[in-house]
Write a protein that holds these residues in place. Structure first.
Motif, PDB file in Angstrom:
ATOM      1  N   TRP A 277      30.503  61.385  77.158  1.00 30.55           N
ATOM      2  CA  TRP A 277      32.100  60.964  77.351  1.00 30.55           C
ATOM      3  C   TRP A 277      32.343  59.759  77.615  1.00 30.55           C
ATOM      4  CZ3 TRP A 277      36.148  63.286  75.018  1.00 30.55           C
ATOM      5  CH2 TRP A 277      37.343  63.143  75.611  1.00 30.55           C
ATOM      6  N   PRO A 279      35.388  57.411  76.496  1.00 31.03           N
ATOM      7  CA  PRO A 279      36.326  57.287  75.459  1.00 31.03           C
ATOM      8  C   PRO A 279      36.717  55.796  75.382  1.00 31.03           C
ATOM      9  CG  PRO A 279      37.282  58.193  77.649  1.00 31.03           C
ATOM     10  CD  PRO A 279      35.649  58.220  77.605  1.00 31.03           C
ATOM     11  N   ARG A 287      37.704  61.984  67.855  1.00 35.91           N
ATOM     12  CA  ARG A 287      39.027  61.358  68.496  1.00 35.91           C
ATOM     13  C   ARG A 287      40.053  61.261  67.233  1.00 35.91           C
ATOM     14  NH1 ARG A 287      39.796  56.868  72.892  1.00 35.91           N
ATOM     15  NH2 ARG A 287      39.568  55.415  70.999  1.00 35.91           N
ATOM     16  N   TYR A 301      37.448  68.596  69.832  1.00 40.00           N
ATOM     17  CA  TYR A 301      37.603  67.268  70.743  1.00 40.00           C
ATOM     18  C   TYR A 301      38.628  67.847  72.060  1.00 40.00           C
ATOM     19  CZ  TYR A 301      38.772  62.599  72.057  1.00 40.00           C
ATOM     20  OH  TYR A 301      38.764  61.498  73.095  1.00 40.00           O
ATOM     21  N   LYS A 305      37.537  67.038  75.939  1.00 44.99           N
ATOM     22  CA  LYS A 305      38.421  66.125  76.764  1.00 44.99           C
ATOM     23  C   LYS A 305      38.520  67.182  78.043  1.00 44.99           C
ATOM     24  CE  LYS A 305      42.455  63.600  77.004  1.00 44.99           C
ATOM     25  NZ  LYS A 305      43.707  62.831  75.962  1.00 44.99           N
TER      26      LYS A 305
END
Length: 530
Positions: A277, A279, A287, A301, A305
């Motif tokens: 992870w 981002p 994403r 997703y 998250k």
């Protein structure tokens, strides 16, 4: 055995290229005009798509009101928008500005080799840890090949028209690719289930040791997904265990393959999902999946998250879910009961006892914990290989990139592809080797390569014809054998690649005049020998 061109790989890009090399030449069709009026104007004066000035045609794309990809190669974006000009904005995905004209005189002898037992390359492989019936990411129109679209295939099999924006099952696409070469009558050049090796450069082209085969040109279409990365040694013992719904299945990976395994699992199958992870630095490709277009991937997703933020101690900003975020896939299972996401953890130990794997994880803060699992889906990615080339040719193609290995990834040849898809003299790359992995972007590289191959063959024909005519006239004038050169060496037309028809006509006219024909003839032969 000899052929003009050998294509390595039997996936979608190889099939598109073979279709063109069989003499099906793409031309621009302005009926209806392309939605981009400037592009339409430019192409009306240059309709043969094998001879394109890509820079000139795409120079305005960045400022266009249409949305052109800035990630794919310009040639791939150009052909994509011509083959499917309105796919992203209209329901009619069968409108095209490309007309395929059969011109047999343009055909080039070639053979297509692929490791997979059927045409389609990686698409023919059963998905690892996923169902054959899982939907493709691309719409059917984006996966269609020239001359026989998936819509044609669907109607032939079902008698029904294909619904707009259909995402077919992977099984359906694999079957479509399998029958495609037969449907368009190019199947006789496909050699499936055959592995090439020992490809080397020769004075006149290339030699393929495994098949005792000579060719003049080589097209690499073997892709960057031919080899699945094997699980790390520490994880290998888990493969001995068999998944059961009551014990979590271990899924490792952050991308689509990992998501496919989760989506394909039964709703009551417990899952432990280990993923990276980051981002901001390296976001998961999930994403980019829109909630409405790809609800299942967007749903996975969302769970990733949620798990990552929980580890970081980030509280939810909303006590109620936002309207529109829920979908049938998310509602199909009790996520809090069957899914556990573990972001950025390290697996430090695996112990097997009575068919159960006890896995030890270490968090980024150094603390450890354990979970019992059965079964493993390791989805850490794929890579391609140029191991079928000998070391010298592979080094010539890769240049300074990754010379200690035959492995290739998305970036291995990208810089060279941006400069030219002919990455070495006589060697072209197409498909995902160019760095563009979607089938919709395969057309550009195939059209570019075919243009070069056909143009090169036609130049060679003109050269040989010109040299043959000139040699015959000269031999007749001198009463000498046609193949005798002025220096006593044998001369063959194929050894004189740069002579054009215009040059020959000019020189022959000079020979036939009364002005020093012997002096002119001697100079003409010297020109040929250069």
């Amino acid at each position: 055995m000899e052929t003009d061109t050998v294509v390595v790989g039997n996936g979608p890009s190889a099939m598109i290229l073979s279709y063109i090399l069989h003499g099906w030449i793409p031309f621009y069709s302005s009926d209806p005009p392309h939605p981009d009026p400037l592009l339409d104007t430019k192409l009306k004066s240059a309709s043969n798509l094998l001879d394109l000035d890509v820079d000139e045609l795409t120079a305005h794309f960045a400022a266009s009101r249409l949305s052109y990809s800035t990630q794919a190669l310009p040639i791939n974006v150009l052909l994509d928008t011509l083959v499917r000009p309105s796919l992203d904005t209209e329901e009619s995905g069968n409108i095209s500005n490309v007309q395929w004209r059969h011109m047999p005189e343009k055909a080039i002898s070639h053979l297509v080799f692929g490791n997979s037992p059927n045409p389609g390359g990686q698409w023919t492989e059963e998905p690892s840890g996923a169902s054959w019936d899982i939907q493709t990411l691309s719409y059917a129109a984006m996966l269609s090949l020239p001359g026989y679209s998936f819509a044609d295939h669907h109607k032939k099999g079902t008698g029904q028209d294909l619904a707009p924006f259909t995402r077919p099952a992977r099984r359906e696409i694999a079957e479509y690719f399998r029958v495609y070469p037969t449907a368009v009558h190019i199947d006789h050049v496909f050699r499936c289930g055959e592995e090439l090796n020992g490809i080397s450069r020769t004075a006149n082209g290339f030699y393929i040791k495994s098949h005792d085969l000579h060719c003049k040109r080589l097209v690499l279409a073997s892709g960057i997904f031919s080899e699945i990365l094997a699980p790390l040694p520490i994880l290998q013992p888990i493969l001995q265990t068999q998944p059961t719904p009551t014990v979590p299945l271990l899924v490792v990976g952050s991308g689509f393959t990992a998501a496919d395994a989760i989506i394909s699992a039964s709703p009551d199958q417990k899952i432990i999902h280990v993923f990276k992870w980051a981002p901001e630095d390296r976001p998961s490709p999930l994403r980019a999946c829109h909630q409405q277009a790809y609800p299942e991937y967007a749903g996975v997703y969302r769970q990733m998250k949620k798990a990552a933020l929980a580890v970081d101690g980030v509280p939810s900003r909303r006590s109620k879910p936002r309207r529109g975020l829920s979908n049938a896939f998310l509602e199909s299972r009790q996520w809090d009961e069957v899914y556990e996401g573990l972001s950025n953890v390290e697996i430090t130990a695996v112990e097997i006892e009575d068919g159960l794997a006890q896995v030890t994880f270490r968090r980024t803060d150094g603390t450890t914990f354990s979970r019992a699992v059965k079964g493993l889906v390791y989805a850490a990615g794929r890579r391609g290989s140029l191991g079928y080339l000998d070391t010298k040719l592979r080094t010539e193609i890769l240049k300074h990139n990754n010379l200690d290995s035959d492995a290739v990834t998305m970036q291995s040849l990208r810089a060279q592809a941006i400069d030219d898809l002919e990455v070495a003299p006589g060697v072209h790359i197409i498909g995902s080797l160019t760095g563009d992995s979607l089938v919709r972007f395969a057309y550009g590289g195939c059209v570019y390569a075919a243009g070069h191959l056909i143009e090169g063959r036609e130049k060679q024909r003109v050269t040989r014809s010109a040299c043959s005519s000139a040699a015959s006239i000269q031999a007749h004038s001198l009463s000498l054998p046609v193949m005798n050169g002025i220096d006593g060496h044998h001369i063959y037309p194929s050894d004189i690649p740069e002579v054009t028809r215009e040059d020959t006509v000019s020189k022959v006219s000079t020979v036939s005049s009364s002005q020093g024909w012997w002096h002119t003839l001697a100079h003409m032969w010297k020109d040929f020998l250069r």
